[in-house]
Motif scaffolding. Structure first.
Motif, PDB file in Angstrom:
ATOM      1  N   UNK A 250      35.480  35.620  52.654  1.00  0.00           N
ATOM      2  CA  UNK A 250      36.354  36.726  52.271  1.00  0.00           C
ATOM      3  C   UNK A 250      36.421  36.872  50.752  1.00  0.00           C
ATOM      4  N   UNK A 251      36.655  35.764  50.069  1.00  0.00           N
ATOM      5  CA  UNK A 251      36.769  35.784  48.615  1.00  0.00           C
ATOM      6  C   UNK A 251      35.470  36.257  47.969  1.00  0.00           C
ATOM      7  N   UNK A 252      34.341  35.788  48.489  1.00  0.00           N
ATOM      8  CA  UNK A 252      33.041  36.156  47.937  1.00  0.00           C
ATOM      9  C   UNK A 252      32.737  37.635  48.171  1.00  0.00           C
ATOM     10  N   UNK A 253      32.953  38.105  49.370  1.00  0.00           N
ATOM     11  CA  UNK A 253      32.694  39.510  49.687  1.00  0.00           C
ATOM     12  C   UNK A 253      33.619  40.416  48.885  1.00  0.00           C
ATOM     13  N   UNK A 254      34.872  40.027  48.751  1.00  0.00           N
ATOM     14  CA  UNK A 254      35.804  40.809  47.932  1.00  0.00           C
ATOM     15  C   UNK A 254      35.287  40.900  46.499  1.00  0.00           C
ATOM     16  N   UNK A 255      34.836  39.777  45.950  1.00  0.00           N
ATOM     17  CA  UNK A 255      34.302  39.770  44.592  1.00  0.00           C
ATOM     18  C   UNK A 255      33.069  40.649  44.443  1.00  0.00           C
ATOM     19  N   UNK A 256      32.216  40.648  45.457  1.00  0.00           N
ATOM     20  CA  UNK A 256      31.009  41.480  45.407  1.00  0.00           C
ATOM     21  C   UNK A 256      31.333  42.963  45.384  1.00  0.00           C
ATOM     22  N   UNK A 257      32.445  43.335  45.989  1.00  0.00           N
ATOM     23  CA  UNK A 257      32.833  44.747  46.043  1.00  0.00           C
ATOM     24  C   UNK A 257      33.714  45.154  44.872  1.00  0.00           C
ATOM     25  N   UNK A 258      34.070  44.191  44.037  1.00  0.00           N
ATOM     26  CA  UNK A 258      34.935  44.482  42.905  1.00  0.00           C
ATOM     27  C   UNK A 258      36.416  44.355  43.219  1.00  0.00           C
ATOM     28  N   UNK A 259      36.733  43.980  44.447  1.00  0.00           N
ATOM     29  CA  UNK A 259      38.142  43.793  44.830  1.00  0.00           C
ATOM     30  C   UNK A 259      38.589  42.391  44.446  1.00  0.00           C
ATOM     31  N   UNK A 260      39.878  42.223  44.314  1.00  0.00           N
ATOM     32  CA  UNK A 260      40.424  40.904  44.017  1.00  0.00           C
ATOM     33  C   UNK A 260      41.011  40.341  45.307  1.00  0.00           C
ATOM     34  N   UNK A 261      40.536  39.182  45.698  1.00  0.00           N
ATOM     35  CA  UNK A 261      41.042  38.532  46.906  1.00  0.00           C
ATOM     36  C   UNK A 261      42.375  37.864  46.586  1.00  0.00           C
ATOM     37  N   UNK A 262      43.289  37.869  47.539  1.00  0.00           N
ATOM     38  CA  UNK A 262      44.551  37.157  47.310  1.00  0.00           C
ATOM     39  C   UNK A 262      44.298  35.660  47.159  1.00  0.00           C
ATOM     40  N   UNK A 263      45.193  35.000  46.451  1.00  0.00           N
ATOM     41  CA  UNK A 263      45.060  33.550  46.271  1.00  0.00           C
ATOM     42  C   UNK A 263      45.080  32.875  47.631  1.00  0.00           C
ATOM     43  N   UNK A 264      44.278  31.880  47.787  1.00  0.00           N
ATOM     44  CA  UNK A 264      44.197  31.157  49.057  1.00  0.00           C
ATOM     45  C   UNK A 264      43.224  30.019  48.936  1.00  0.00           C
ATOM     46  N   UNK A 265      42.720  29.578  50.062  1.00  0.00           N
ATOM     47  CA  UNK A 265      41.805  28.440  50.082  1.00  0.00           C
ATOM     48  C   UNK A 265      40.372  28.814  49.739  1.00  0.00           C
ATOM     49  N   UNK A 266      40.020  30.104  49.852  1.00  0.00           N
ATOM     50  CA  UNK A 266      38.645  30.525  49.646  1.00  0.00           C
ATOM     51  C   UNK A 266      38.243  30.521  48.178  1.00  0.00           C
ATOM     52  N   UNK A 267      36.964  30.271  47.961  1.00  0.00           N
ATOM     53  CA  UNK A 267      36.377  30.326  46.617  1.00  0.00           C
ATOM     54  C   UNK A 267      35.194  31.286  46.641  1.00  0.00           C
ATOM     55  N   UNK A 268      34.936  31.890  45.521  1.00  0.00           N
ATOM     56  CA  UNK A 268      33.814  32.809  45.393  1.00  0.00           C
ATOM     57  C   UNK A 268      32.538  31.997  45.232  1.00  0.00           C
ATOM     58  N   UNK A 269      31.640  32.058  46.224  1.00  0.00           N
ATOM     59  CA  UNK A 269      30.401  31.299  46.133  1.00  0.00           C
ATOM     60  C   UNK A 269      29.262  32.112  45.531  1.00  0.00           C
ATOM     61  N   UNK A 270      29.544  33.286  44.970  1.00  0.00           N
ATOM     62  CA  UNK A 270      28.499  34.120  44.369  1.00  0.00           C
ATOM     63  C   UNK A 270      27.675  33.382  43.309  1.00  0.00           C
ATOM     64  N   UNK A 271      28.253  32.502  42.486  1.00  0.00           N
ATOM     65  CA  UNK A 271      27.407  31.790  41.509  1.00  0.00           C
ATOM     66  C   UNK A 271      26.272  30.995  42.160  1.00  0.00           C
ATOM     67  N   UNK A 272      26.471  30.501  43.373  1.00  0.00           N
ATOM     68  CA  UNK A 272      25.423  29.744  44.058  1.00  0.00           C
ATOM     69  C   UNK A 272      24.248  30.642  44.449  1.00  0.00           C
TER      70      UNK A 272
END
Length: 193
Positions: A83-105
């Motif tokens: 969720x966090x990664x997909x949100x970041x890819x679309x330019x949206x900000x994910x709410x704080x939670x357990x997820x991390x943006x794995x886009x750097x990988x």
């Protein structure tokens, strides 16, 4: 199954125009491991699908699209990171939670995640013989498994990726006790305890 998957993914991608393909990231992830009939005996006494052992948690994740480098990574990713990664890819900000943006990988970087936490809880009346309820936490080398109502198990995944040798089965050394304590503390933090 693989042939059907390959065919259907091919049909999906073939239905996209070149412009759509140039602007689409495709993410495929396995769910709860391979069926136990397929892995019978491979993981020793442990089942695969739906368990907290590697056979039920270490599943494929394939990402393809613009800006994604070809290759493999050893970076840790959990399903909560999608969720966090997909949100970041679309330019949206994910709410704080357990997820991390794995886009750097996806471009050769790291996720910043240094552990994987899994849990499996359910109603015992609906349980199958292969169900393993409890939690597990792994870091780069070790995995601590805590099944409900049993003693903890510790595996050195760098030497034993199929979790065949429980390091605690013959007692616990001082070094093993330190590893267990470290992983238990990380697990408590992941659960918010």
């Amino acid at each position: 199954m693989l042939e059907a998957l390959d065919t259907e993914i091919g049909r999906l991608l073939g239905a996209l125009s070149p412009e759509e393909r140039d602007n689409t990231v495709v993410i495929f992830i396995g769910d709860n491991g391979s069926p136990n009939q397929v892995t019978h005996g491979f993981y020793g006494d442990h089942s695969a699908k739906g368990t907290i052992y590697e056979g039920g948690t270490h599943v494929p994740l394939v990402v393809a699209g613009p800006g994604v480098e070809t290759g493999r990574t050893g970076a840790f990713v959990e399903t909560v990171d999608l969720f966090t990664t997909i949100a970041g890819m679309t330019g949206a900000k994910a709410p704080a939670g357990d997820g991390r943006d794995f886009a750097p990988a996806l471009t050769g970087g790291d996720t910043g995640r240094d552990y994987i936490y899994v849990e499996h809880f359910g109603d015992a009346k609906d349980a199958k013989p292969s169900d393993v309820f409890g939690w597990a936490l792994r870091d780069a080398n070790y995995k601590l498994v805590q099944e409900d109502g049993t003693a903890p198990e510790l595996y050195d995944l760098s030497m034993d990726p199929r979790e065949l040798v429980d390091l605690l089965a013959d007692g616990i050394s001082e070094d093993e006790a330190a590893i267990v304590t470290r992983l238990e503390m990380r697990s408590a933090a992941a659960r918010g305890n």
